[in-house]
Design a protein around this motif. Structure first.
Motif, short mmCIF file in Angstrom:
data_model
loop_
_atom_site.label_atom_id
_atom_site.label_comp_id
_atom_site.label_asym_id
_atom_site.label_seq_id
_atom_site.Cartn_x
_atom_site.Cartn_y
_atom_site.Cartn_z
N THR A 177 0.78 -1.16 0.05
CA THR A 177 0.11 0.00 0.05
C THR A 177 0.90 1.25 0.03
O THR A 177 0.48 2.33 -0.68
CB THR A 177 -0.94 -0.11 1.32
N LEU A 178 2.09 1.29 0.67
CA LEU A 178 2.98 2.46 0.62
C LEU A 178 4.30 1.93 0.26
O LEU A 178 4.73 0.90 0.70
CB LEU A 178 2.94 2.97 2.25
N ALA A 179 5.21 2.74 -0.28
CA ALA A 179 6.33 2.60 -0.65
C ALA A 179 7.48 3.56 -0.07
O ALA A 179 7.03 4.79 -0.51
CB ALA A 179 6.64 2.09 -2.14
N TRP A 180 8.19 3.16 0.49
CA TRP A 180 9.48 4.10 0.91
C TRP A 180 10.55 3.94 0.12
O TRP A 180 11.27 3.12 -0.25
CB TRP A 180 9.77 4.38 2.32
N ALA A 237 -3.82 -1.76 -4.97
CA ALA A 237 -3.59 -1.72 -3.33
C ALA A 237 -2.59 -0.56 -3.12
O ALA A 237 -2.68 0.21 -2.04
CB ALA A 237 -2.95 -2.68 -2.73
N LEU A 238 -1.84 -0.05 -4.02
CA LEU A 238 -0.92 1.14 -3.85
C LEU A 238 -1.62 2.37 -3.73
O LEU A 238 -2.23 2.76 -4.57
CB LEU A 238 0.18 1.08 -5.14
N ARG A 239 -1.46 3.14 -2.49
CA ARG A 239 -2.02 4.47 -2.07
C ARG A 239 -0.98 5.41 -1.86
O ARG A 239 -1.29 6.73 -2.00
CB ARG A 239 -2.93 4.16 -1.25
N GLY A 240 0.40 5.14 -1.88
CA GLY A 240 1.32 6.41 -1.75
C GLY A 240 2.71 5.82 -1.79
O GLY A 240 3.00 4.83 -1.57
N PHE A 241 3.50 6.79 -2.35
CA PHE A 241 4.96 6.65 -2.43
C PHE A 241 5.42 8.05 -1.25
O PHE A 241 4.99 8.97 -1.36
CB PHE A 241 5.49 7.19 -3.92
N LEU A 242 6.35 7.41 -0.75
CA LEU A 242 6.96 8.65 0.34
C LEU A 242 8.65 8.25 -0.04
O LEU A 242 9.22 7.30 0.15
CB LEU A 242 6.91 8.19 1.90
N VAL A 243 8.98 9.55 -0.54
CA VAL A 243 10.45 9.61 -1.09
C VAL A 243 11.40 10.40 -0.44
O VAL A 243 10.78 11.54 0.24
CB VAL A 243 10.23 10.04 -2.68
N ALA A 244 12.51 10.08 -0.61
CA ALA A 244 13.41 11.06 0.01
C ALA A 244 14.75 10.55 -0.69
O ALA A 244 15.18 9.67 -1.42
CB ALA A 244 13.79 10.80 1.35
N GLY A 245 15.93 11.36 -0.36
CA GLY A 245 17.23 11.01 -0.95
C GLY A 245 17.67 11.71 -2.00
O GLY A 245 18.92 11.79 -2.42
N GLU A 246 16.91 12.44 -2.81
CA GLU A 246 17.17 13.33 -4.02
C GLU A 246 16.10 14.52 -3.95
O GLU A 246 15.05 14.35 -3.72
CB GLU A 246 16.80 12.44 -5.38
N LEU A 271 2.37 8.35 -14.01
CA LEU A 271 2.63 6.97 -14.41
C LEU A 271 1.95 6.01 -13.46
O LEU A 271 1.72 4.92 -13.98
CB LEU A 271 4.03 6.88 -14.34
N TRP A 272 1.78 6.21 -12.22
CA TRP A 272 1.10 5.21 -11.57
C TRP A 272 -0.37 5.67 -11.15
O TRP A 272 -0.92 5.26 -10.03
CB TRP A 272 1.83 5.25 -9.83
N GLY A 273 -0.85 6.19 -12.23
CA GLY A 273 -2.33 6.32 -12.09
C GLY A 273 -2.82 7.52 -10.93
O GLY A 273 -3.98 7.40 -10.37
N GLY A 274 -2.24 8.32 -10.67
CA GLY A 274 -2.41 9.39 -9.87
C GLY A 274 -1.99 9.15 -8.28
O GLY A 274 -2.54 9.84 -7.30
N VAL A 275 -1.50 8.11 -8.04
CA VAL A 275 -0.84 7.68 -6.58
C VAL A 275 0.03 9.10 -6.08
O VAL A 275 0.91 9.27 -6.78
CB VAL A 275 -0.15 6.41 -6.87
N PRO A 276 -0.33 9.41 -4.87
CA PRO A 276 0.29 10.70 -4.49
C PRO A 276 1.81 10.19 -4.12
O PRO A 276 2.09 9.37 -3.79
CB PRO A 276 -0.55 11.17 -3.34
N VAL A 277 2.71 11.33 -4.51
CA VAL A 277 4.28 11.23 -4.30
C VAL A 277 4.24 12.22 -3.03
O VAL A 277 4.27 13.51 -3.49
CB VAL A 277 4.82 11.39 -5.15
N ARG A 278 4.84 11.80 -1.91
CA ARG A 278 5.01 12.85 -0.59
C ARG A 278 6.58 12.55 -0.36
O ARG A 278 7.17 11.60 -0.59
CB ARG A 278 4.28 12.40 0.26
#
Length: 438
Positions: free
Chosen positions: A177-180, A206-215, A228-235
């Protein structure tokens, strides 16, 4: 002993003025504790009260080189028996930059991290796809997810055990559901999914969010990733191995400094002055760190900080992270940063299909390669050439290369069967693989 319940919580101040007063109240105890660090004691012994944020300017910066010179335990402010974890990062220098935490320090880190816009719950399955190794990034997300009762999929991105093809399969089969992860990973997973015959916008419900860092992340790239991911939010989260999470994104899409846990200064190298707001290098003083307090630590990141109002109600400064101060490269009479180029690349229409690119300076001009399908090459190269020339003011050559040039197809498709080391082989087996993981 600093107890977790003593940490500030969102909602305990009603304005930035109250927040800064909170910093002033906590700073004397933080600086007194910092005197127990062998590195900081001689620096602070001549620093007498009053201990205020304004008085910090009388102290020298702590640099990354200072941390390297103090390796491994010259910054330690507690008994070794109190340490929970030891970490290192090397960045581009190759020399180890140490960082260590007590259990209470970790409570501080993870309670900052879980404030972000992607609310983690016990119903979530969280893929952690940043380095475990000796960095803090994966451990931070792992601990935070478990604090909220979520299931963790530890998909370390520095391991041969989880190539991109396996990540894509796991995202789907495990109903993550969430990816870091790093922002770049979101693009790579989408490409790997397409190669596997999957549609990232449709086949991962099932995927509802990306939480990203490092760049550093431009708004143009963030929008493309979500599309690309159908509107899944990127935070976003922003931090470092030396500090853990420093800022997180609110529901309004703004990145806020955790200024209840740190004193943040914006240092202007041109004037030599520091302020709470403005553009410059981010300098931090920890308010609750036990194992390794930091006083005026220069992260070498260029940022913009403002006190603008935000509808989220957090009453925390807003920060934009623009990249490392040394990240730009000279091109003729100008300096070009990755942040600038990324914005222009991802402002190309999505129909051009450009996800992967690279650039270098050659003979005083930028040489840029973009992956593009044959039918999109002319339009994509023409548009990007015009944007770079007109908005950055530098000479450039833009070439379109076939997909698979910048990111080899094998990178997206290969799979590795994890094999443990062995010493005894049957007839006909390759014993050159003895004691090798692959």
């Amino acid at each position: 002993m600093n107890q977790p319940h003593a940490l500030p919580q969102l909602g305990q101040w009603g304005s930035l003025a109250e927040l800064y007063a909170l910093q002033d109240r906590r700073l004397p105890a933080a600086l007194e504790w910092a005197r127990t660090s062998p590195f900081l004691k001689p620096r602070l012994d001549g620093h007498e009260p009053p201990y205020t944020v304004e008085s910090l300017a009388r102290l020298p910066f702590t640099t990354k080189q200072d941390l390297r010179d103090a390796h491994p335990f010259g910054m330690l402010a507690v008994d070794r028996r109190e340490l929970a974890t030891y970490h290192e990062s090397s960045g581009t220098s190759g020399a180890p930059t140490p960082s260590y935490f007590t259990d209470d320090d970790w409570h501080d880190v993870v309670t900052r991290f879980v404030r972000g816009a992607v609310d983690i719950t016990s119903a979530d399955t969280v893929m952690v796809r940043t380095p475990y190794a000796m960095l803090t990034t994966a451990h931070q997300a792992h601990r935070a997810a478990r604090l909220r009762g979520a299931t963790v999929v530890p998909a370390d991105n520095r391991s041969l055990v989880t190539p991109y093809a396996r990540v894509v399969r796991s995202l789907r089969d495990l109903e993550v559901t969430l990816a870091w992860c790093l922002p770049s990973e979101v693009l790579l997973w989408a490409a790997a999914a397409r190669v596997a015959g999957l549609d990232p916008a449709r086949d991962f419900p099932a995927l509802r969010g990306f939480l990203v860092a490092g760049e550093p992340l431009t708004e143009a790239r963030r929008a493309r990733m979500s599309e690309l991911w159908g509107g899944v939010p990127v935070r976003q989260d922003y931090g470092s191995t030396e500090t853990g999470s420093l800022a997180g994104e609110c529901r309004e899409g703004r990145l806020h400094l955790w200024a209840d846990r740190f004193v943040a200064e914006v240092y202007d190298p041109a004037t030599g002055r520091s302020a709470r707001e403005g553009r410059g290098r981010l300098v931090l003083t920890t308010l609750h760190r036990r194992a390794m307090p930091l006083v005026r630590y220069d992260l070498e990141d260029t940022v913009e900080v403002s006190g603008e109002d935000c509808g989220c109600g957090w009453r925390l400064p807003v920060i934009r992270v623009l990249g490392r101060s040394a990240g730009g490269v000279p091109v003729g009479d100008a300096t070009v940063t990755p942040h600038q180029l990324e914005q222009l690349v991802f402002e190309l229409p999505a129909a051009r299909g450009v996800l992967f690119w690279r650039a270098r300076v050659t003979a005083g001009r930028l040489e840029i390669e973009i992956e593009a399908a044959p039918e999109q090459r002319e339009a994509a190269t023409t548009a990007l050439h015009h944007a770079v020339h007109s908005r950055l003011g530098v000479a450039c050559e833009v070439r379109a290369v076939p997909p698979g040039t910048v990111v080899p197809l094998e990178t997206l498709t290969r799979g590795h069967e994890f094999v443990k080391p062995r010493s005894l082989f049957a007839a006909g087996e390759d014993w050159d693989k003895a004691l090798v993981y692959y």
